[in-house]
Design a protein around this motif. Structure first.
Motif, mmCIF file in Angstrom:
data_model
loop_
_atom_site.group_PDB
_atom_site.id
_atom_site.type_symbol
_atom_site.label_atom_id
_atom_site.label_comp_id
_atom_site.label_asym_id
_atom_site.label_seq_id
_atom_site.Cartn_x
_atom_site.Cartn_y
_atom_site.Cartn_z
ATOM 1 N N ILE A 33 0.851 -1.199 0.000
ATOM 2 C CA ILE A 33 0.000 0.000 0.000
ATOM 3 C C ILE A 33 0.879 1.239 0.000
ATOM 4 O O ILE A 33 0.714 2.150 -0.813
ATOM 5 N N VAL A 34 1.832 1.267 0.918
ATOM 6 C CA VAL A 34 2.724 2.424 1.046
ATOM 7 C C VAL A 34 3.569 2.598 -0.214
ATOM 8 O O VAL A 34 3.663 3.706 -0.764
ATOM 9 N N ASN A 35 4.164 1.526 -0.697
ATOM 10 C CA ASN A 35 5.042 1.623 -1.863
ATOM 11 C C ASN A 35 4.280 1.994 -3.131
ATOM 12 O O ASN A 35 4.777 2.756 -3.961
ATOM 13 N N GLY A 36 3.055 1.461 -3.293
ATOM 14 C CA GLY A 36 2.235 1.838 -4.438
ATOM 15 C C GLY A 36 1.897 3.320 -4.407
ATOM 16 O O GLY A 36 1.953 4.012 -5.431
ATOM 17 N N CYS A 37 1.578 3.803 -3.238
ATOM 18 C CA CYS A 37 1.290 5.225 -3.061
ATOM 19 C C CYS A 37 2.533 6.055 -3.380
ATOM 20 O O CYS A 37 2.461 7.057 -4.089
ATOM 21 N N LYS A 38 3.690 5.623 -2.871
ATOM 22 C CA LYS A 38 4.931 6.374 -3.106
ATOM 23 C C LYS A 38 5.296 6.392 -4.590
ATOM 24 O O LYS A 38 5.817 7.396 -5.076
ATOM 25 N N ARG A 39 5.018 5.311 -5.307
ATOM 26 C CA ARG A 39 5.271 5.318 -6.746
ATOM 27 C C ARG A 39 4.409 6.379 -7.423
ATOM 28 O O ARG A 39 4.869 7.095 -8.308
ATOM 29 N N GLN A 40 3.150 6.475 -7.014
ATOM 30 C CA GLN A 40 2.263 7.477 -7.588
ATOM 31 C C GLN A 40 2.724 8.890 -7.236
ATOM 32 O O GLN A 40 2.587 9.806 -8.029
ATOM 33 N N ALA A 41 3.281 9.041 -6.033
ATOM 34 C CA ALA A 41 3.753 10.351 -5.572
ATOM 35 C C ALA A 41 5.188 10.619 -6.012
ATOM 36 O O ALA A 41 5.760 11.642 -5.665
ATOM 37 N N ARG A 42 5.761 9.649 -6.723
ATOM 38 C CA ARG A 42 7.155 9.737 -7.181
ATOM 39 C C ARG A 42 8.118 9.948 -6.017
ATOM 40 O O ARG A 42 9.080 10.696 -6.120
ATOM 41 N N GLY A 43 7.779 9.300 -4.890
ATOM 42 C CA GLY A 43 8.655 9.330 -3.725
ATOM 43 C C GLY A 43 8.542 10.567 -2.861
ATOM 44 O O GLY A 43 9.143 10.650 -1.806
ATOM 45 N N GLY A 47 5.158 11.576 4.067
ATOM 46 C CA GLY A 47 4.424 10.855 5.106
ATOM 47 C C GLY A 47 2.982 10.558 4.746
ATOM 48 O O GLY A 47 2.287 9.852 5.469
ATOM 49 N N LEU A 48 2.517 11.090 3.631
ATOM 50 C CA LEU A 48 1.137 10.885 3.198
ATOM 51 C C LEU A 48 0.810 9.410 3.025
ATOM 52 O O LEU A 48 -0.250 8.945 3.441
ATOM 53 N N CYS A 49 1.719 8.648 2.452
ATOM 54 C CA CYS A 49 1.443 7.246 2.135
ATOM 55 C C CYS A 49 1.340 6.383 3.389
ATOM 56 O O CYS A 49 0.486 5.497 3.463
ATOM 57 N N ALA A 53 -2.096 4.415 4.459
ATOM 58 C CA ALA A 53 -2.112 2.991 4.796
ATOM 59 C C ALA A 53 -2.782 2.781 6.149
ATOM 60 O O ALA A 53 -3.548 1.829 6.333
ATOM 61 N N GLU A 54 -2.519 3.687 7.087
ATOM 62 C CA GLU A 54 -3.160 3.594 8.404
ATOM 63 C C GLU A 54 -4.670 3.792 8.288
ATOM 64 O O GLU A 54 -5.443 3.072 8.926
ATOM 65 N N LYS A 55 -5.083 4.752 7.474
ATOM 66 C CA LYS A 55 -6.521 5.012 7.303
ATOM 67 C C LYS A 55 -7.226 3.797 6.681
ATOM 68 O O LYS A 55 -8.330 3.453 7.088
ATOM 69 N N CYS A 92 -5.234 13.036 5.319
ATOM 70 C CA CYS A 92 -3.815 12.881 5.662
ATOM 71 C C CYS A 92 -3.025 14.140 5.301
ATOM 72 O O CYS A 92 -2.144 14.564 6.059
ATOM 73 N N GLY A 93 -3.350 14.710 4.161
ATOM 74 C CA GLY A 93 -2.674 15.953 3.770
ATOM 75 C C GLY A 93 -2.896 17.053 4.791
ATOM 76 O O GLY A 93 -1.961 17.765 5.169
ATOM 77 N N ALA A 94 -4.126 17.146 5.278
ATOM 78 C CA ALA A 94 -4.442 18.148 6.299
ATOM 79 C C ALA A 94 -3.719 17.850 7.613
ATOM 80 O O ALA A 94 -3.225 18.770 8.280
#
Length: 99
Positions: A33-43, A47-49, A53-55, A92-94
């Motif tokens: 979950i975290v790594n997939g998110c980080k790929r989308q965010a380009r790293g 801390g968003l990812c 994942a926690e949510k 999470c962004g907020a």
């Protein structure tokens, strides 16, 4: 745009061989979950990812998450999960920015 979001969720590959955390999720699934998110965010997730994942783990049991993931992997959309993911991203962004 939907294809990008679908790709993100499809990258959440379920791996059954890892130990489960207190929420019943195998560590490998949380990592995916975290790594997939980080790929989308380009790293550049800041801390968003980890937060997202926690949510996911707070809202969905592992069994529920597997059902959502299987549905999306077969090419079907899960509108409720997509709406939740968008909410989680904003929440999470907020939390990260203190807004």
């Amino acid at each position: 745009m939907n294809n990008t979001r679908n790709l993100f969720f499809i990258t959440l590959i379920i791996v059954f061989t890892a130990c489960k955390n207190e929420n019943g999720y195998p560590k490998a699934v949380v990592d995916n979950i975290v790594n997939g998110c980080k790929r989308q965010a380009r790293g550049n997730d800041g801390g968003l990812c980890d937060c997202m994942a926690e949510k996911v783990q707070e809202k969905y049991t592992y069994e529920e998450f597997k059902e959502v993931e299987n549905k999306m992997a077969s090419g079907k959309q899960d509108k409720a999960f997509m709406e939740f993911a968008e909410w989680a991203k904003n929440e999470c962004g907020a939390e990260i920015t203190g807004d």
